[in-house]
Structure formats: structure tokens, C-alpha cells
Enzyme design. Structure first.
Site, PDB file in Angstrom:
ATOM      1  N   ASP A 250       3.457   0.048   0.480  1.00 50.76           N
ATOM      2  CA  ASP A 250       4.925   0.068   0.613  1.00 50.76           C
ATOM      3  C   ASP A 250       5.483   1.403   1.091  1.00 50.76           C
ATOM      4  O   ASP A 250       6.691   1.504   1.316  1.00 50.76           O
ATOM      5  CB  ASP A 250       5.557  -0.287  -0.741  1.00 50.76           C
ATOM      6  CG  ASP A 250       5.304  -1.744  -1.099  1.00 50.76           C
ATOM      7  OD1 ASP A 250       4.815  -2.021  -2.208  1.00 50.76           O
ATOM      8  OD2 ASP A 250       5.573  -2.606  -0.245  1.00 50.76           O
TER       9      ASP A 250
ATOM     10  N   HIS B 186       6.624  -3.670  -7.627  1.00 52.50           N
ATOM     11  CA  HIS B 186       5.742  -4.517  -6.801  1.00 52.50           C
ATOM     12  C   HIS B 186       6.313  -4.550  -5.376  1.00 52.50           C
ATOM     13  O   HIS B 186       6.525  -3.502  -4.797  1.00 52.50           O
ATOM     14  CB  HIS B 186       5.641  -5.890  -7.470  1.00 52.50           C
ATOM     15  CG  HIS B 186       4.596  -6.819  -6.947  1.00 52.50           C
ATOM     16  ND1 HIS B 186       3.623  -6.487  -6.081  1.00 52.50           N
ATOM     17  CD2 HIS B 186       4.394  -8.149  -7.196  1.00 52.50           C
ATOM     18  CE1 HIS B 186       2.846  -7.532  -5.800  1.00 52.50           C
ATOM     19  NE2 HIS B 186       3.295  -8.559  -6.473  1.00 52.50           N
TER      20      HIS B 186
ATOM     21  N   HIS C   9      -1.169   2.842  -7.568  1.00 53.87           N
ATOM     22  CA  HIS C   9      -1.654   1.459  -7.485  1.00 53.87           C
ATOM     23  C   HIS C   9      -2.565   1.208  -8.678  1.00 53.87           C
ATOM     24  O   HIS C   9      -3.323   2.075  -9.093  1.00 53.87           O
ATOM     25  CB  HIS C   9      -2.450   1.226  -6.186  1.00 53.87           C
ATOM     26  CG  HIS C   9      -2.536  -0.210  -5.813  1.00 53.87           C
ATOM     27  ND1 HIS C   9      -3.486  -1.043  -6.349  1.00 53.87           N
ATOM     28  CD2 HIS C   9      -1.779  -0.965  -4.995  1.00 53.87           C
ATOM     29  CE1 HIS C   9      -3.320  -2.258  -5.855  1.00 53.87           C
ATOM     30  NE2 HIS C   9      -2.284  -2.243  -5.039  1.00 53.87           N
TER      31      HIS C   9
HETATM   32  C1  SDX Z   1       2.310  -3.358  -4.602  1.00 56.34           C
HETATM   33  O1  SDX Z   1      -1.357  -5.095  -7.436  1.00 56.34           O
HETATM   34  C2  SDX Z   1      -1.247  -5.110  -6.169  1.00 56.34           C
HETATM   35  O2  SDX Z   1      -2.211  -5.321  -5.450  1.00 56.34           O
HETATM   36  C3  SDX Z   1       0.162  -4.867  -5.617  1.00 56.34           C
HETATM   37  C4  SDX Z   1       0.261  -4.736  -4.105  1.00 56.34           C
HETATM   38  C5  SDX Z   1      -0.026  -6.042  -3.401  1.00 56.34           C
HETATM   39  O3  SDX Z   1      -0.410  -6.009  -2.215  1.00 56.34           O
HETATM   40  O4  SDX Z   1       0.244  -7.117  -4.016  1.00 56.34           O
HETATM   41  O5  SDX Z   1      -0.652  -3.756  -3.638  1.00 56.34           O
HETATM   42  C6  SDX Z   1       1.671  -4.342  -3.675  1.00 56.34           C
HETATM   43  O6  SDX Z   1       2.993  -3.752  -5.517  1.00 56.34           O
HETATM   44  C7  SDX Z   1       2.016  -1.890  -4.399  1.00 56.34           C
HETATM   45  C8  SDX Z   1       2.685  -0.987  -5.489  1.00 56.34           C
HETATM   46  C9  SDX Z   1       4.133  -0.775  -5.123  1.00 56.34           C
HETATM   47  N1  SDX Z   1       4.850  -0.097  -6.206  1.00 56.34           N
HETATM   48  C10 SDX Z   1       5.269   1.187  -6.100  1.00 56.34           C
HETATM   49  O7  SDX Z   1       5.047   1.905  -5.126  1.00 56.34           O
HETATM   50  C11 SDX Z   1       6.103   1.661  -7.290  1.00 56.34           C
HETATM   51  C12 SDX Z   1       5.623   3.037  -7.751  1.00 56.34           C
HETATM   52  N2  SDX Z   1       4.318   2.879  -8.345  1.00 56.34           N
HETATM   53  C13 SDX Z   1       4.256   2.790  -9.814  1.00 56.34           C
HETATM   54  O8  SDX Z   1       5.286   2.001 -10.346  1.00 56.34           O
HETATM   55  C14 SDX Z   1       2.851   2.430 -10.279  1.00 56.34           C
HETATM   56  O9  SDX Z   1       1.997   3.236  -9.578  1.00 56.34           O
HETATM   57  C15 SDX Z   1       2.346   0.996 -10.169  1.00 56.34           C
HETATM   58  C16 SDX Z   1       3.285   0.024 -10.799  1.00 56.34           C
HETATM   59  C17 SDX Z   1       2.146   0.616  -8.741  1.00 56.34           C
HETATM   60  C18 SDX Z   1       1.005   0.938 -10.884  1.00 56.34           C
HETATM   61  O10 SDX Z   1       1.268   1.145 -12.234  1.00 56.34           O
HETATM   62  P1  SDX Z   1       0.062   1.287 -13.304  1.00 56.34           P
HETATM   63  O11 SDX Z   1      -1.237   0.875 -12.730  1.00 56.34           O
HETATM   64  O12 SDX Z   1       0.518   0.607 -14.567  1.00 56.34           O
HETATM   65  O13 SDX Z   1      -0.043   2.847 -13.495  1.00 56.34           O
HETATM   66  P2  SDX Z   1       0.651   3.635 -14.665  1.00 56.34           P
HETATM   67  O14 SDX Z   1       2.119   3.303 -14.699  1.00 56.34           O
HETATM   68  O15 SDX Z   1      -0.160   3.411 -15.904  1.00 56.34           O
HETATM   69  O16 SDX Z   1       0.511   5.143 -14.140  1.00 56.34           O
HETATM   70  C19 SDX Z   1      -0.579   5.961 -14.517  1.00 56.34           C
HETATM   71  C20 SDX Z   1       0.009   7.382 -14.504  1.00 56.34           C
HETATM   72  C21 SDX Z   1       1.232   7.553 -15.416  1.00 56.34           C
HETATM   73  O17 SDX Z   1       1.310   8.921 -15.765  1.00 56.34           O
HETATM   74  P3  SDX Z   1       0.734   9.360 -17.245  1.00 56.34           P
HETATM   75  O18 SDX Z   1       1.407   8.428 -18.264  1.00 56.34           O
HETATM   76  O19 SDX Z   1      -0.771   9.161 -17.157  1.00 56.34           O
HETATM   77  O20 SDX Z   1       1.164  10.809 -17.386  1.00 56.34           O
HETATM   78  O21 SDX Z   1       0.473   7.696 -13.170  1.00 56.34           O
HETATM   79  C22 SDX Z   1       1.885   7.907 -13.217  1.00 56.34           C
HETATM   80  C23 SDX Z   1       2.399   7.268 -14.506  1.00 56.34           C
HETATM   81  O22 SDX Z   1       3.603   7.912 -14.939  1.00 56.34           O
HETATM   82  N3  SDX Z   1       2.433   7.235 -12.042  1.00 56.34           N
HETATM   83  C24 SDX Z   1       3.377   7.733 -11.260  1.00 56.34           C
HETATM   84  C25 SDX Z   1       3.568   6.786 -10.246  1.00 56.34           C
HETATM   85  N4  SDX Z   1       2.743   5.753 -10.446  1.00 56.34           N
HETATM   86  C26 SDX Z   1       2.062   6.022 -11.565  1.00 56.34           C
HETATM   87  N5  SDX Z   1       4.079   8.890 -11.309  1.00 56.34           N
HETATM   88  C27 SDX Z   1       4.977   9.091 -10.323  1.00 56.34           C
HETATM   89  N6  SDX Z   1       5.215   8.217  -9.318  1.00 56.34           N
HETATM   90  C28 SDX Z   1       4.533   7.059  -9.251  1.00 56.34           C
HETATM   91  N7  SDX Z   1       4.768   6.194  -8.248  1.00 56.34           N
END
Ligand code: SDX
Length: 422
Positions: A358, A263, A302
Site C-alpha cells: 500500500d 488492511h 506486515h
Molecule cells: C495489507 O495480511 C496481508 O497479507 C495484508 C495485505 C494483503 O495483500 O492482503 O498484504 C495487504 O493489508 C498490507 C498492510 C497495510 N497496512 C498498513 O500499512 C497499516 C500500517 N501497518 C500496521 O498497522 C501493521 O504493520 C500491520 C497491521 C500491517 C501489521 O500489524 P501486526 O502484524 O499486528 O504488527 P504489530 O502491530 O504487532 O507491530 C509490531 C511492532 C509494534 O511495535 P512494538 O509494540 O513491538 O513496540 O511494530 C510496530 C508496532 O507498534 N509497527 C509499526 C507499524 N506497524 C507495526 N510502527 C509504526 N508504523 C507502522 N506501520
């Protein structure tokens, strides 16, 4: 077209028709049809937990609006205090209203001297600024017990002003303690963000001039972080608030949720990721590790945006203006290369992974002189009006205490075996 769904219980043929309203159906409508049966949605990916008028975002269209105003217009035309007023009270302020609001904030920005001496000084020298912020915001609860009367809108308003006013002072104090600089009390003659920068970076001796380009850039970043619907930390805020806990411990809980690297902690994690990649020509190797699942591309992805985060676009443009003043952040080229490689690679395209809020923000913060441990604290300052607006809204709605059901997967009932027979 009949905007409704019909649910049928095939065990007895009974059914209920539920209207589709604003993209949701009311789960309470099928409680009678399916007593004891619950829809299981562990991370709320397909569930709405709140009705809210504060913010609207559409992940496919890629738009974000605060109280109906597009983020692009607010970023271009409004200051953070104007946007805080919009989120908290529903409307952008007139100039007299803004001046009055700014005066209220300025009058409430200082923190009790005991706070510095007894609370902030209690932390280790290497204490992470977010750990200090989480703890010190909660400690405010012991200084302002009047905040517990959460059902009184007048009481709520004064706590919201107090918290909006004191968060930057706490944040700056946490930083100055960590670098061994004497604390700087807020200057009521300085605008909100200038005052924060002054409290952060004013040297122990001599004057300090805030650069208008950097002040405007930080104010804009606060605007872009001010609210974002039912994200993890706002959901936490609403949940804690639903027990009628006071707003200080509520904000501390929200800061705690924000701290996580998935997050708000992602802006810090992006910088550490870029530093770990080390150089421009290591980008392809790093991306290969992401595709094997060994690494996450921090700052990408996201839950809602399956398109480019509109805030990331604005932040990227802002970065160039900041770097004209501070000099280009040496990590920028690597970040741009990471984005270019990812957006052209089917692994990311298929998963709809784009830069989020971010990805570029930390490059700006670092170039402005903030240590990486302060990045999520800056996110928390920006998000404070959003968290408080949701708290106020939830109490205005007389929401019930948050208490989801669960899918039990544990042991069936069984007798306790006396300890000497186990
Ligand atoms: C914020 O919710 C909000 O609005 C949050 C926010 C706000 O203003 O409050 O926008 C602020 O928190 C932005 C997000 C910041 N976090 C990051 O940048 C961390 C990296 N991102 C991931 O951890 C992830 O994308 C999340 C946590 C942001 C979202 O996770 P989800 O929706 O649960 O997605 P998921 O984990 O189910 O991913 C779907 C697929 C998976 O691959 P498969 O299992 O389908 O093969 O996408 C992949 C994940 O492995 N994936 C990524 C990835 N994010 C998702 N692979 C590599 N790098 C990534 N960053």
C-alpha cells in the site's frame, strides 16, 4: 531427523507424538490428549486456519507465488484476466480459453438499470466509494438468488464470472455518481481494464482514448493485488463462506474487512499521511512521532513479510513508468524520503518494518486521476479473484463451519438481581 513433536500432559504423564507436515502440526491430534484445553492465538499469528493451494508467500524469503508462479513473472508476462483464470481454475489459460473467459466476463459486465436508479442513487453525494461498493455488492445478492446453491460447482462458476465482471462496473458507477456524471455501461469490445478506465473517465460527451501505459500499469496493479493467502479479508471471506452464505454477501463482507486502514484502507491512509506531513522537510519530525508511538507509518509493516514486500518493489518501478505519462506525483519525493529514513532507522529495522503493497500504490492511482476514496475500491477489484478462489476452494474441501473456541475472561456465574433491587 524425526519430523514430529511430542506433547505431554504433565498432569498425568500421557503424551502424543504429532508429525510436522509442511510446517504445521494438526491441532486435532491432541484433542484426545487434552480434552477441553485449547491453544489460544487471538489474532491467528501462529495458527493456520486453512489448507490452500491458491497462493504461497514466505515472509522471511520475501517471495509470493500464485498457484506456484512467481509474482515477478506474472507481473511481467500476464494480464489480470489471465491471473484471475489461474487463481480461479488453477492454470494459466491457453489463448482460446482466455478469449472464451474474456467473452463470458464481457457478456456479464452490465448491471440492472434499477440498480443505478434505486440503489446507487440512494446514497448521499459524499458517500465514500467503499461504503457504496460494500452495500451494492451485497445488494447483488437480491438480484441473483440462484447464487445461494453454493454446493453446486456449476452455480459457483457462474457467480464467480458474474462477480468478476460486475465489480468494475459497480466501482465505476459509484465514482460517476459521486462526481455527478452519467453512468457509462461496459463496452464488450474493450479489454477488462481498458473497459474499467473507460467506464470511470469517459466524458459525458465525446470520445475517450485509454492510454496504453496507464492501462498496463493498472492491469499490473490488479495482478499484484489478486491474492495474498489468509489475510484479514480472505479469512473473512472463508469464514462467511463456511456458513454457506451466497458469494455476493461474502464478497461484501470481504470488502468490509479490506476497508479498514490496517488492511486495504492503508493505501488511502498513506496519501492522507503524506498530505498531513505536508512537505519534504517535515519528514524527520513525522518519523520522530512514529517512534514515540504518536503516529503509525501507514504503508509500512506486515504480519508476514519481515522483508521488503515483493509487490512494493514492482509497484515502485511501475510508478516511474506512470509518471513519465502523467508527470511525477509531487508526493513521490516525500514518500522516497520516508522510506529512506525508515530503512536506516533502528526503530523500523528492529521491528522489521518495510514498505508494503500500500505504500506506493496510492501515488500511482492519484496520478492516474483516481480520487483517494477510490483507492481501496481498486484494491477490491484486484482482490476479487483471490477471494472467489478461496471461496470455491473451501467449498470443494467441504470445510466445516468456522467456529473457533475462546478464552473466557468474564464473570463467574451469578444470579440476576431484580431491577428495582439493583
Ligand atoms: C495489507 O495480511 C496481508 O497479507 C495484508 C495485505 C494483503 O495483500 O492482503 O498484504 C495487504 O493489508 C498490507 C498492510 C497495510 N497496512 C498498513 O500499512 C497499516 C500500517 N501497518 C500496521 O498497522 C501493521 O504493520 C500491520 C497491521 C500491517 C501489521 O500489524 P501486526 O502484524 O499486528 O504488527 P504489530 O502491530 O504487532 O507491530 C509490531 C511492532 C509494534 O511495535 P512494538 O509494540 O513491538 O513496540 O511494530 C510496530 C508496532 O507498534 N509497527 C509499526 C507499524 N506497524 C507495526 N510502527 C509504526 N508504523 C507502522 N506501520
Amino acid at each position: 531427523m524425526n519430523e514430529s513433536i511430542t506433547l505431554t500432559d504433565n498432569r498425568n504423564g500421557a503424551s502424543v507424538e504429532v508429525p510436522i507436515v509442511n510446517g504445521t502440526v494438526d491441532a486435532r491430534a491432541w484433542a484426545d490428549l487434552l480434552p477441553g484445553v485449547y491453544f489460544h492465538d487471538p489474532s491467528f499469528g501462529n495458527t493456520s486456519g486453512a489448507a490452500s493451494a491458491v497462493c504461497e508467500l514466505d515472509g522471511d524469503a520475501g517471495y509470493l507465488r500464485y498457484r506456484g508462479h512467481p509474482i515477478e513473472q506474472l507481473a511481467e508476462q500476464s494480464t489480470f484476466l489471465e491471473v484471475a483464470h489461474l487463481l480461479l481454475f488453477g492454470e494459466l489459460p491457453t489463448r482460446p480459453q482466455l478469449n472464451g473467459f474474456a467473452d463470458e466476463i464481457a457478456e456479464s459486465a452490465s448491471i440492472h438499470e434499477n440498480f443505478h436508479k434505486r440503489i446507487l442513487e440512494g446514497f448521499r453525494d459524499d458517500a465514500h466509494a467503499m461504503g457504496v461498493l460494500v452495500s451494492s455488492v451485497a445488494a447483488l445478492s437480491t438480484f441473483y438468488p440462484d447464487g445461494k446453491d453454493v454446493e453446486d460447482p456449476t452455480v459457483r462458476r457462474s457467480q464467480m464470472v458474474r462477480l468478476l465482471a460486475k465489480i468494475p462496473t459497480l466501482a465505476a458507477s459509484a465514482y460517476r455518481r459521486s462526481v455527478g456524471n452519467p453512468y457509462v455501461q461496459p463496452d464488450p469490445d474493450l479489454p477488462y481494464t481498458s473497459n474499467f478506465l473507460s467506464m470511470m473517465f469517459r466524458p459525458a460527451e465525446g470520445g475517450y482514448e485509454v492510454d496504453p501505459v496507464l492501462t498496463r500499469a493498472l492491469d499490473l496493479l490488479f495482478v499484484l493485488h489478486a491474492d495474498h493467502g489468509q489475510n484479514c479479508s480472505t479469512t473473512t471471506a472463508r469464514s462467511v463462506g463456511s456458513s454457506h452464505a451466497d458469494p455476493y454477501v461474502l464478497l461484501s463482507a470481504a470488502c468490509s474487512a479490506l476497508y479498514g486502514p490496517r488492511h486495504g484502507g492503508a493505501n488511502e491512509a498513506v496519501l492522507r499521511m503524506l498530505e498531513e506531513i505536508g512537505s519534504y522537510d517535515q519528514v524527520d519530525d513525522f518519523v520522530a512521532k512514529v517512534k514515540t508511538g504518536e503516529q503509525l507509518l501507514m504503508g509500512f509493516g506486515h504480519r508476514v513479510y519481515k522483508n521488503y514486500d515483493p509487490r512494493a518493489k514492482i509497484i515502485k518501478e511501475t510508478a516511474h513508468r506512470v509518471f513519465e505519462v502523467t508527470g511525477k506525483n509531487p508526493l513521490l519525493d516525500m514518500a522516497l524520503k520516508l522510506e529512506e529514513v525508515a530503512l536506516a532507522d533502528d526503530y523500523f529495522v528492529r521491528r522489521k518494518l518495510y514498505p508494503n503493497v500500500d505504500f506506493y500504490s496510492g501515488l500511482i492511482y492519484q496520478s492516474m486521476g483516481f480520487p483517494v476514496e477510490m483507492f481501496t475500491v481498486l484494491f477490491a477489484i484486484g482482490r476479487t479473484p483471490g477471494w472467489l478462489a478461496h471461496w470455491d476452494e473451501m467449498l470443494t474441501q467441504n470445510s466445516r463451519i468456522a467456529r473457533p473456541r475462546q478464552l473466557y475472561t468474564g464473570e463467574a456465574t451469578r444470579d440476576v438481581v431484580p431491577i428495582d433491587e439493583r
